[in-house]
Design an enzyme around this catalytic site. Structure first.
Site, short mmCIF file in Angstrom:
data_model
loop_
_atom_site.label_atom_id
_atom_site.label_comp_id
_atom_site.label_asym_id
_atom_site.label_seq_id
_atom_site.Cartn_x
_atom_site.Cartn_y
_atom_site.Cartn_z
N LEU A 2 11.71 -20.12 -4.84
CA LEU A 2 10.60 -19.35 -4.27
C LEU A 2 9.38 -19.32 -5.20
O LEU A 2 9.53 -19.19 -6.41
CB LEU A 2 11.07 -17.92 -3.99
CG LEU A 2 10.04 -16.94 -3.44
CD1 LEU A 2 10.60 -16.22 -2.23
CD2 LEU A 2 9.64 -15.92 -4.49
N ASP B 223 0.83 -1.20 0.00
CA ASP B 223 0.00 0.00 0.00
C ASP B 223 0.87 1.26 0.00
O ASP B 223 2.01 1.24 0.46
CB ASP B 223 -0.89 -0.03 1.25
CG ASP B 223 -2.08 0.91 1.14
OD1 ASP B 223 -2.32 1.45 0.04
OD2 ASP B 223 -2.75 1.11 2.16
N HIS C 207 2.63 3.46 -8.85
CA HIS C 207 2.44 2.03 -9.16
C HIS C 207 3.66 1.48 -9.88
O HIS C 207 4.11 0.37 -9.62
CB HIS C 207 1.20 1.84 -10.04
CG HIS C 207 -0.08 2.24 -9.36
ND1 HIS C 207 -0.34 1.94 -8.04
CD2 HIS C 207 -1.17 2.90 -9.81
CE1 HIS C 207 -1.54 2.40 -7.71
NE2 HIS C 207 -2.07 2.99 -8.77
N GLY D 260 0.00 5.43 -4.39
CA GLY D 260 -0.62 6.69 -4.80
C GLY D 260 -0.13 7.86 -3.94
O GLY D 260 0.16 8.94 -4.46
N SER E 84 -8.31 -5.21 4.47
CA SER E 84 -8.83 -4.88 3.13
C SER E 84 -9.16 -6.11 2.30
O SER E 84 -8.79 -6.20 1.12
CB SER E 84 -7.84 -3.99 2.39
OG SER E 84 -7.58 -2.82 3.12
C1 V07 Z 1 1.22 -3.96 -9.69
C2 V07 Z 1 3.01 -2.69 -8.48
C3 V07 Z 1 3.20 -3.12 -7.05
C4 V07 Z 1 2.47 -2.22 -6.10
C5 V07 Z 1 0.99 -2.46 -6.02
C6 V07 Z 1 0.10 -2.02 -7.17
C7 V07 Z 1 0.75 -1.81 -8.50
C8 V07 Z 1 3.64 -6.45 -10.28
C9 V07 Z 1 2.54 -7.00 -10.90
C10 V07 Z 1 2.47 -8.32 -11.52
C11 V07 Z 1 1.29 -9.05 -11.52
C12 V07 Z 1 1.23 -10.31 -12.09
C13 V07 Z 1 2.35 -10.85 -12.64
C14 V07 Z 1 3.53 -10.15 -12.67
C15 V07 Z 1 3.60 -8.88 -12.12
C16 V07 Z 1 1.51 -6.07 -10.74
C17 V07 Z 1 -0.55 -5.09 -10.85
C18 V07 Z 1 -0.11 -4.01 -10.13
C19 V07 Z 1 -1.97 -5.16 -11.31
F1 V07 Z 1 2.31 -12.08 -13.19
N1 V07 Z 1 3.32 -5.26 -9.77
N2 V07 Z 1 2.02 -5.01 -10.03
N3 V07 Z 1 0.24 -6.14 -11.15
N4 V07 Z 1 1.66 -2.86 -8.95
#
Ligand code: V07
Length: 258
Positions: A149, A38, A55, A41, A214
């Site tokens: 992992l 979290d 993000h 933003g 949450s």
């Molecule tokens: C997202 C970055 C981390 C902070 C939280 C929200 C934004 C990595 C992924 C991801 C997801 C699936 C995958 C590989 C990478 C990701 C979303 C948002 C939607 F197979 N970071 N990240 N997906 N954030």
């Protein structure tokens, strides 16, 4: 405090961080860590940047923490990337978020493969855009035989929905004579959840000062140790992760016993 803001700190003082890592490895390392990432933003707002910049920065932190967790001997790392509630955000933010899995994997999948990491996901995959599904599906396929992992992304995940769907499938199986009401217990019910192939987390980390779950893994976190920090996810670094593990190692777990 000054030290914390000095980006050269780790190089000036390489032994202290490395010593802490060695210390950790000499004690019981949590085999499963879950993280609510979290504050992305808020991190952006503080810098007068668009939320999506937070993000994007947060995405790089996932990579950094995965590498350290693997090195410490953590077996499973689940990160909450997108909740079933996050669709309510502005369309442009959702569109950006849905491109992050592709960007993350496009950049880091070769290194993850190199490090023997297995990519997994929990969540309602069918509701994701086709391009997102394709990228995540390919990463899962490309890493399915890896034995290091498990990096598990909670993507379009919501715990109450997961539990209700589990209950419905139990009712179905009872109706069809696959199990009886008496056979249902906690272990059996766990096998009806999206996390059926995972243990329960040993340690939950939530960043950015919010002290709540949450809708994240309500069932699975029943006996988990919680660690909260005010640090925003894009500012979360290896030392913060080490701090969380050290705190975990200082706790006495009882699982309801004495
Ligand atoms: C997202 C970055 C981390 C902070 C939280 C929200 C934004 C990595 C992924 C991801 C997801 C699936 C995958 C590989 C990478 C990701 C979303 C948002 C939607 F197979 N970071 N990240 N997906 N954030």
């Amino acid at each position: 405090m000054l030290n914390k803001m000095n980006p050269w700190k780790k190089d000036q003082n390489p032994s202290s961080f490395r010593d802490r890592v060695l210390q950790i490895k000499n004690h019981e390392v949590p085999s499963y860590v879950a993280i609510i990432m979290d504050g992305n933003g808020r991190w952006a707002k503080k810098r007068a940047l668009p939320r999506v910049a937070g993000h994007h920065e947060g995405m790089k932190v996932v990579r950094k923490i995965t590498k350290l967790a693997n090195e410490l001997g953590v077996k499973t790392l689940t990160v909450y990337a997108f909740s079933t509630e996050n669709w309510k955000r502005p369309k442009m933010e959702v569109d950006f978020l849905m491109k992050l899995p592709e960007e993350f994997l496009g950049t880091f999948l070769p290194e993850l493969i190199e490090e023997n990491v297995r990519v997994e996901m929990i969540g309602y995959m069918d509701k994701l855009p086709e391009h997102t599904k394709r990228a995540v599906g390919k990463a899962m396929e490309d890493t399915k035989n890896n034995t290091g992992l498990v990096l598990n992304f909670a993507l379009n995940y919501g715990s109450r929905a997961e539990i209700i769907d589990g209950v419905k499938r139990v009712m179905d199986d009872v109706k069809n004579g696959i199990i009886t009401e008496n056979e249902l217990n906690e272990e059996v019910f766990s096998s009806y959840l999206m996390t059926k192939d995972l243990n329960d987390p040993d340690l939950l980390i939530r960043t950015s000062g919010e002290i709540r779950l949450s809708n994240f893994m309500l069932w699975q976190l029943a006996y988990t140790e919680f660690w909260f920090t005010d640090v925003l996810w894009p500012d979360f670094d290896e030392e913060h992760f080490v701090e969380a593990i050290e705190a975990f190692q200082g706790r006495q777990r009882r699982f309801g016993g004495v």
